[in-house]
Motif scaffolding. Sequence first.
Motif, short mmCIF file in Angstrom:
data_model
loop_
_atom_site.label_atom_id
_atom_site.label_comp_id
_atom_site.label_asym_id
_atom_site.label_seq_id
_atom_site.Cartn_x
_atom_site.Cartn_y
_atom_site.Cartn_z
N LEU A 1 10.17 -14.82 -0.39
CA LEU A 1 10.88 -14.02 -0.44
C LEU A 1 11.17 -13.72 -2.22
N LEU A 2 10.44 -15.24 -2.41
CA LEU A 2 10.74 -15.21 -4.44
C LEU A 2 10.06 -14.14 -5.00
N ALA A 3 8.12 -14.16 -4.07
CA ALA A 3 7.80 -13.32 -4.11
C ALA A 3 7.56 -12.04 -3.92
N VAL A 4 7.85 -11.84 -2.89
CA VAL A 4 7.96 -10.02 -2.51
C VAL A 4 8.62 -9.26 -3.50
N MET A 5 9.73 -10.04 -4.37
CA MET A 5 11.09 -9.50 -5.18
C MET A 5 10.44 -9.39 -5.94
N ALA A 6 9.36 -9.59 -6.04
CA ALA A 6 8.93 -9.32 -7.40
C ALA A 6 8.15 -8.26 -7.83
N LEU A 7 7.93 -7.18 -6.63
CA LEU A 7 7.11 -6.63 -6.61
C LEU A 7 7.59 -5.13 -6.75
N PRO A 8 6.84 -4.31 -7.74
CA PRO A 8 7.75 -3.29 -8.31
C PRO A 8 8.63 -2.32 -7.47
N ASN A 9 8.26 -2.31 -6.21
CA ASN A 9 8.98 -1.10 -5.16
C ASN A 9 9.37 -1.89 -3.95
N VAL A 10 10.21 -3.38 -5.10
CA VAL A 10 10.60 -3.43 -4.10
C VAL A 10 12.59 -4.26 -4.07
N SER A 11 13.18 -3.37 -3.75
CA SER A 11 14.76 -4.17 -4.68
C SER A 11 15.55 -5.39 -3.28
N LEU A 12 15.43 -6.28 -3.75
CA LEU A 12 16.13 -8.02 -2.48
C LEU A 12 17.59 -8.20 -3.14
N GLN B 1 0.79 -1.40 -0.15
CA GLN B 1 -0.30 -0.38 0.06
C GLN B 1 0.80 1.18 -0.04
N GLY B 2 0.45 2.00 -0.41
CA GLY B 2 1.03 3.52 -0.44
C GLY B 2 2.22 3.67 -1.41
N SER B 3 3.35 4.87 -1.38
CA SER B 3 4.34 4.49 -2.28
C SER B 3 5.33 4.23 -1.51
N HIS B 4 5.59 3.44 -0.79
CA HIS B 4 7.21 3.19 0.01
C HIS B 4 7.02 2.46 -0.96
N ARG B 5 9.10 2.51 -0.90
CA ARG B 5 10.28 1.80 -1.83
C ARG B 5 11.47 0.84 -0.35
N PHE B 6 11.41 -0.16 -1.08
CA PHE B 6 12.13 -0.47 0.06
C PHE B 6 13.36 -1.71 -1.04
N ALA B 7 14.65 -1.63 -0.27
CA ALA B 7 15.32 -1.29 -0.56
C ALA B 7 16.31 -2.35 0.71
N LEU B 8 16.27 -3.74 0.62
CA LEU B 8 16.83 -5.04 0.89
C LEU B 8 17.89 -5.76 0.93
N LEU B 9 18.14 -5.93 1.90
CA LEU B 9 19.54 -6.98 1.83
C LEU B 9 20.02 -8.48 2.65
#
Length: 197
Positions: A112-123, A81-89
């Motif tokens: 994790l495989l599913a979440v990394m496909a989200l456009p606002n997530v960099s894993l 939800q919203g316009s949040h961006r995530f960079a996760l290491l």
Amino acid sequence: MYVHWKKLHRHGMRRAQEEVVPLYEGTQHFRVYCSNVVPGMLQTEAYASALLSTIAAFQGTPDDSSEAAASRVERSHVLHQGSHRFALLLEETVLRYRIGDADTMAGQLGYLLAVMALPNVSLGVIPFTAERRVWPLEAFYLFDEQQASVELLTAAVNVSAPSEISVYAKAFSQLAEMAVYGSGARARITEAIASLQ
């Protein structure tokens, strides 16, 4: 601010999960580094419950791990939800440490495989074999440029001094350069799933 986990969890962990919801909802850019467990915002309920139960037992605090895990998953609505961006290491070891049983780990790694496909997530995953320019650190979360939260064994440390936040941002940037993304990260997650057999 230095807050002892035992004090924070003296009535259980559910409340601690709920207290950070405003911070999560107000943050636009999350930068998260974890060397020991999957970041809370990416945890499945089963993984979170297994982890929080172990923490409660170690700390000798009330075990409300099921309720706390449900709250932890609920606060993760910011991913969708919203316009949040995530960079996760994540250090590659995180993919291999067994939290819960094999089914719990397989479900977590699949998520994790599913979440990394989200456009606002960099894993990104920092491989075992990466040439280290920064040593493995304690887990930390950067909330915009406003706060760094660092997780120690005995306490949570919340840093708001701009000079210290910039040091965490520098560490994050250098750690990010060592990580693999996309197919490289997916391959390591898939290998970790296969190792559960």
